[in-house]
Design an enzyme around this catalytic site. Sequence first.
Site, PDB file in Angstrom:
ATOM      1  N   LYS A 138     -32.986 -18.576  -3.675  1.00  0.00           N
ATOM      2  CA  LYS A 138     -32.589 -17.943  -2.411  1.00  0.00           C
ATOM      3  C   LYS A 138     -32.279 -18.995  -1.352  1.00  0.00           C
ATOM      4  CE  LYS A 138     -33.438 -13.426  -3.170  1.00  0.00           C
ATOM      5  NZ  LYS A 138     -34.471 -12.549  -2.683  1.00  0.00           N
TER       6      LYS A 138
ATOM      7  N   CYS B  57     -28.074   5.125  34.430  1.00  0.00           N
ATOM      8  CA  CYS B  57     -26.974   4.275  33.970  1.00  0.00           C
ATOM      9  C   CYS B  57     -26.778   3.113  34.941  1.00  0.00           C
ATOM     10  CB  CYS B  57     -25.700   5.101  33.863  1.00  0.00           C
ATOM     11  SG  CYS B  57     -24.232   4.117  33.555  1.00  0.00           S
TER      12      CYS B  57
ATOM     13  N   ASP C  74       0.832  -1.198   0.000  1.00  0.00           N
ATOM     14  CA  ASP C  74       0.000   0.000   0.000  1.00  0.00           C
ATOM     15  C   ASP C  74       0.868   1.251   0.000  1.00  0.00           C
ATOM     16  OD1 ASP C  74      -2.075  -1.709   0.088  1.00  0.00           O
ATOM     17  OD2 ASP C  74      -2.746  -1.186   2.116  1.00  0.00           O
ATOM     18  N   ALA C  75       1.970   1.177   0.734  1.00  0.00           N
ATOM     19  CA  ALA C  75       2.847   2.351   0.837  1.00  0.00           C
ATOM     20  C   ALA C  75       3.449   2.692  -0.523  1.00  0.00           C
ATOM     21  CB  ALA C  75       3.951   2.106   1.854  1.00  0.00           C
TER      22      ALA C  75
ATOM     23  N   ASP D 262     -24.832 -10.180  -2.534  1.00  0.00           N
ATOM     24  CA  ASP D 262     -25.772  -9.465  -1.683  1.00  0.00           C
ATOM     25  C   ASP D 262     -25.241  -8.068  -1.392  1.00  0.00           C
ATOM     26  OD1 ASP D 262     -27.989  -9.059  -0.193  1.00  0.00           O
ATOM     27  OD2 ASP D 262     -27.322 -10.216   1.546  1.00  0.00           O
TER      28      ASP D 262
ATOM     29  N   ARG E  54     -30.252   1.186  -9.245  1.00  0.00           N
ATOM     30  CA  ARG E  54     -31.382   0.564  -9.918  1.00  0.00           C
ATOM     31  C   ARG E  54     -32.609   1.479  -9.910  1.00  0.00           C
ATOM     32  NH1 ARG E  54     -33.471  -5.450  -8.848  1.00  0.00           N
ATOM     33  NH2 ARG E  54     -34.038  -4.731  -6.783  1.00  0.00           N
TER      34      ARG E  54
ATOM     35  N   CYS F 240     -18.111   8.240  34.283  1.00  0.00           N
ATOM     36  CA  CYS F 240     -18.736   6.931  34.514  1.00  0.00           C
ATOM     37  C   CYS F 240     -17.672   5.835  34.376  1.00  0.00           C
ATOM     38  CB  CYS F 240     -19.843   6.715  33.481  1.00  0.00           C
ATOM     39  SG  CYS F 240     -20.527   5.058  33.482  1.00  0.00           S
TER      40      CYS F 240
ATOM     41  N   GLU G 164     -22.945  -5.527  -8.906  1.00  0.00           N
ATOM     42  CA  GLU G 164     -23.357  -5.359  -7.528  1.00  0.00           C
ATOM     43  C   GLU G 164     -22.223  -4.672  -6.774  1.00  0.00           C
ATOM     44  OE1 GLU G 164     -26.388  -6.534  -7.232  1.00  0.00           O
ATOM     45  OE2 GLU G 164     -26.770  -6.828  -5.095  1.00  0.00           O
TER      46      GLU G 164
ATOM     47  N   TYR H 275     -21.850  -8.721 -13.384  1.00  0.00           N
ATOM     48  CA  TYR H 275     -22.378 -10.033 -13.724  1.00  0.00           C
ATOM     49  C   TYR H 275     -23.203 -10.037 -15.002  1.00  0.00           C
ATOM     50  CZ  TYR H 275     -26.235  -7.865 -11.225  1.00  0.00           C
ATOM     51  OH  TYR H 275     -27.179  -6.983 -10.804  1.00  0.00           O
TER      52      TYR H 275
ATOM     53  N   CYS I 260     -25.344   7.434  28.681  1.00  0.00           N
ATOM     54  CA  CYS I 260     -24.962   7.919  30.008  1.00  0.00           C
ATOM     55  C   CYS I 260     -24.124   9.177  29.802  1.00  0.00           C
ATOM     56  CB  CYS I 260     -24.147   6.845  30.731  1.00  0.00           C
ATOM     57  SG  CYS I 260     -23.202   7.500  32.119  1.00  0.00           S
TER      58      CYS I 260
ATOM     59  N   CYS J 113     -23.124   3.821  36.763  1.00  0.00           N
ATOM     60  CA  CYS J 113     -22.829   4.947  37.652  1.00  0.00           C
ATOM     61  C   CYS J 113     -24.095   5.591  38.215  1.00  0.00           C
ATOM     62  CB  CYS J 113     -21.990   6.001  36.937  1.00  0.00           C
ATOM     63  SG  CYS J 113     -22.916   6.911  35.698  1.00  0.00           S
TER      64      CYS J 113
ATOM     65  N   GLU K  29     -24.393 -19.073 -10.911  1.00  0.00           N
ATOM     66  CA  GLU K  29     -23.390 -18.191 -10.304  1.00  0.00           C
ATOM     67  C   GLU K  29     -23.889 -17.678  -8.959  1.00  0.00           C
ATOM     68  OE1 GLU K  29     -23.667 -14.219 -12.638  1.00  0.00           O
ATOM     69  OE2 GLU K  29     -24.192 -15.784 -14.067  1.00  0.00           O
TER      70      GLU K  29
ATOM     71  N   LEU L  54     -35.170 -10.037 -10.287  1.00  0.00           N
ATOM     72  CA  LEU L  54     -35.156 -11.453 -10.653  1.00  0.00           C
ATOM     73  C   LEU L  54     -36.303 -12.184  -9.984  1.00  0.00           C
ATOM     74  CD1 LEU L  54     -31.355 -12.331 -10.234  1.00  0.00           C
ATOM     75  CD2 LEU L  54     -32.611 -12.152 -12.384  1.00  0.00           C
TER      76      LEU L  54
ATOM     77  N   LYS M 214     -25.284 -15.360  -6.115  1.00  0.00           N
ATOM     78  CA  LYS M 214     -26.063 -14.128  -6.065  1.00  0.00           C
ATOM     79  C   LYS M 214     -25.416 -13.240  -5.019  1.00  0.00           C
ATOM     80  CE  LYS M 214     -30.741 -12.307  -5.791  1.00  0.00           C
ATOM     81  NZ  LYS M 214     -30.556 -11.276  -4.773  1.00  0.00           N
TER      82      LYS M 214
ATOM     83  N   LYS N 243     -29.086 -18.735 -15.042  1.00  0.00           N
ATOM     84  CA  LYS N 243     -29.427 -18.000 -16.265  1.00  0.00           C
ATOM     85  C   LYS N 243     -29.296 -18.914 -17.472  1.00  0.00           C
ATOM     86  CE  LYS N 243     -27.387 -13.850 -14.264  1.00  0.00           C
ATOM     87  NZ  LYS N 243     -26.199 -12.992 -14.177  1.00  0.00           N
TER      88      LYS N 243
ATOM     89  N   TYR O 295       2.174   1.990  -3.372  1.00  0.00           N
ATOM     90  CA  TYR O 295       1.069   2.514  -4.178  1.00  0.00           C
ATOM     91  C   TYR O 295       0.883   4.001  -3.885  1.00  0.00           C
ATOM     92  CZ  TYR O 295      -3.640   2.864  -6.157  1.00  0.00           C
ATOM     93  OH  TYR O 295      -4.737   3.231  -6.895  1.00  0.00           O
ATOM     94  N   ASP O 296       0.934   4.338  -2.593  1.00  0.00           N
ATOM     95  CA  ASP O 296       0.740   5.732  -2.199  1.00  0.00           C
ATOM     96  C   ASP O 296       1.808   6.654  -2.764  1.00  0.00           C
ATOM     97  OD1 ASP O 296      -1.549   5.205  -0.896  1.00  0.00           O
ATOM     98  OD2 ASP O 296      -0.652   5.128   1.113  1.00  0.00           O
TER      99      ASP O 296
HETATM  100  P1  AMP Z   1     -33.805  -9.141  -6.023  1.00  0.00           P
HETATM  101  O1  AMP Z   1     -33.217  -7.826  -5.577  1.00  0.00           O
HETATM  102  O2  AMP Z   1     -33.972 -10.110  -4.911  1.00  0.00           O
HETATM  103  O3  AMP Z   1     -34.983  -8.962  -6.913  1.00  0.00           O
HETATM  104  O4  AMP Z   1     -32.679  -9.837  -6.919  1.00  0.00           O
HETATM  105  C1  AMP Z   1     -32.281  -9.238  -8.119  1.00  0.00           C
HETATM  106  C2  AMP Z   1     -30.975  -8.590  -7.928  1.00  0.00           C
HETATM  107  O5  AMP Z   1     -29.974  -9.534  -7.607  1.00  0.00           O
HETATM  108  C3  AMP Z   1     -30.451  -7.958  -9.167  1.00  0.00           C
HETATM  109  O6  AMP Z   1     -31.016  -6.701  -9.389  1.00  0.00           O
HETATM  110  C4  AMP Z   1     -28.994  -7.837  -8.867  1.00  0.00           C
HETATM  111  O7  AMP Z   1     -28.756  -6.618  -8.221  1.00  0.00           O
HETATM  112  C5  AMP Z   1     -28.731  -8.938  -7.863  1.00  0.00           C
HETATM  113  N1  AMP Z   1     -27.736  -9.922  -8.263  1.00  0.00           N
HETATM  114  C6  AMP Z   1     -26.751 -10.348  -7.463  1.00  0.00           C
HETATM  115  N2  AMP Z   1     -25.965 -11.235  -8.039  1.00  0.00           N
HETATM  116  C7  AMP Z   1     -26.423 -11.411  -9.284  1.00  0.00           C
HETATM  117  C8  AMP Z   1     -26.009 -12.223 -10.391  1.00  0.00           C
HETATM  118  N3  AMP Z   1     -24.943 -13.047 -10.295  1.00  0.00           N
HETATM  119  N4  AMP Z   1     -26.714 -12.126 -11.518  1.00  0.00           N
HETATM  120  C9  AMP Z   1     -27.793 -11.313 -11.607  1.00  0.00           C
HETATM  121  N5  AMP Z   1     -28.240 -10.538 -10.610  1.00  0.00           N
HETATM  122  C10 AMP Z   1     -27.568 -10.564  -9.436  1.00  0.00           C
HETATM  123 ZN    ZN Z   2     -22.667   5.794  33.624  1.00  0.00          ZN
END
Ligand code: AMP
Ligand code: ZN
Length: 687
Positions: free
Chosen positions: A313, A407, A37-38, A122, A141, A439, A175, A227, A434, A410, A118, A87, A120, A289, A40-41
């Site tokens: 899910k 509290c 990192d250094a 989060d 979105r 304290c 994502e 994705y 508090c 105290c 693949e 989805l 999903k 897909k 890079y900096d």
């Molecule tokens: P949902 O929000 O539950 O309707 O799920 C749809 C969302 O899943 C999409 O809008 C994407 O943001 C997300 N997502 C995450 N991973 C993937 C993936 N590998 N392919 C497609 N969508 C994905």
């Molecule tokens: Zn306290």
Amino acid sequence: MAPKPSSMPRDRHEELVRELQAHDYRYYVLDDPVVTDAAYDVLLRELRAIEAAHPELVTPDSPSQRVAGEARPNVVKVRREHRMFSLDNAYSAADMVDFDRRVDEGLPTGEKASFTVEPKLDGASVEVVYEGGRLVLATTRGDGAEGEDITINVRTIRGVPCRIPHQGKLTLRGEIVIYRKDLDALNVEREAAGLERFANPRNAAAGAVRMMDPREVARRPLRALFYQLVEGPSLHARHSETLDWLATQGIPTHRLHVVTPWEGVLDAIAAIDRARPTYPYETDGAVVKVDAYRQQGLLGATSKFPKWAIAYKFPAERATTKIRDIVVQVGRTGALTPVAIMDPVELAGTTVTRASLHNGDQIKALDVHVGDEVEVQKAGEIIPQVVAVVSRSREAGSGHFQMPSSCPVCGSKVVARLREVDKPELGAEAALRCPNRACPAQVQGRILYFASRPAMAIDHLGESLVAQLVEKGHVKDVADLYDLDEATVAGLERMGKKSAQNVVASVQASKERTLDRLVGGLGIPQIGQVAGRQVAEVGHTLEAMLAWSPDEAREKIASIHGFGPKMVDSVVEFLRDDAERAVMQKLALRGVGRPQPKEAVATEGPLLGTSFCVTGVLTRKREDVHLLLRAAGATIHDAVKKGTTYLVAGDKTGKTKLDQAKKHGTRVVTEEEMDRLLAGETLPAAS
Ligand code: AMP
Ligand code: ZN
């Protein structure tokens, strides 16, 4: 041998941009960095210095702009060319069989599809557009048809390439996520800064993408993984091939997809579920897909989602246990948190006995009582949450739990304070605190924090020892630690002569830590270890910081790269606070904290041996001017003093500074004259 760096600023700038981007690619896409990192900096600093001298070279997609943007003034909505679908969901094998049947029905008789499976991701979805090899737009979105323009925020994400080889238009969906390990580190930082921990990576990522100030965004360790190709070259017939191609463009993808005929889909989903704990990011399902674009086209979409994809899910990890007790913890900042003490239960691979109940409102909403059987869940969160009551027990004495009005440690009357939550749509939430700075719970928390590894790293100072020291009144603040003698420590429970010696020795040894650790350990709200270091760099010593006038303090702190107004206010207020000042003075008197080493100085350059003080309003950021001067061999003085060679006087230079210059024989120059000095010219003798 490495090629010799170019000497023309424009060429060198281009070289640096490419080099920095290559490092970003290794780090964020390949997960295999080749420089520290250094190192890079150092490259980034050189880039900034060149840009400070040649502002015309700064483009919005320069790596320097990843942390430099200004807050956007308002939310701008963008209408998308291609609607961003959500989805369809599946929760069982039967749902998946239905999906396969619908795909079969949508394709010509006898034609079979193959599928990609693949993870999903989060996080928060994003769409990006590249044109001419440059990132030109990023949107959320939103409602699908229309999203919010978050381009300046996405530019702060180092893993998203600002430039790619492909020159045609390229629209991608992905994502924005935070890796688990990065969230752990971020939470340590936040706790250090007196902010609330993020419950899970999704909240932290989703909250960040829509923030108005990109400098704040840059402080979150965001990544984006792509994705889907929405618009681009028709190079490939299949989604899976496109994912591979994206990687060759330096675009990060999840890098995990299998292609299989229908027979392998359920196994592939199960494999992802099993491998989930090993992924660096949170996964809440698998996306299946239809692989061939032609078949996707044949299947089409409903008004809400494509018919060629589905999200399977995974169920969240839950367990059932019994609440034995509800206790209230008082933290370093005085915040009161109710915590459920439970029968030990196995959850997501660990045994848990405590779960956060967040606040009194949450307890009421769930209607939780001691003795209740509850369901606890860990869905990406670090600390498990109580999500529901399974069976109620209303045994004698199990009345509704009330948050205390005083509290528990105290006895001070608690106050409600508004705390910011990271979901702006929810507004502020009231929390109890508090208010008593003395304290014991707070004092203890502050001392443990000060002594912790990332701060002063004082060994042998465990929780029970600190509790005793505070209880017995031996220590009232962090500075008192340095007055402890062996006899006092040896007089405590479970303390032999030898351990007492160790404690005192490690406390004394910590005097040698540099100022950054000390500043980081003070617990200034909003200021964790990283920001603490930046503050220490402008302060150099505790004495110097204490000597600042409030105006001076504001000016210095505001000049720190990446510090937003909240951070500046917080430091300035802390430095003005009588109680905090008293502690800092005590620390200074006891000789705690070594001066922060100045940045390495150049050993050659046209300004070697000269010193500069820069003041007033310039056309560039003062910090960047400093970098430039240092790179040319000059030393920087914070004030005009004996031996200061030049005072660079920008607009609105104060009279005191000019008087000081006169007194010390310092030559006053304009910014333009400074540029000539930087270029190696000599100025005509002053009139
Ligand atoms: P949902 O929000 O539950 O309707 O799920 C749809 C969302 O899943 C999409 O809008 C994407 O943001 C997300 N997502 C995450 N991973 C993937 C993936 N590998 N392919 C497609 N969508 C994905
Ligand atoms: Zn306290």
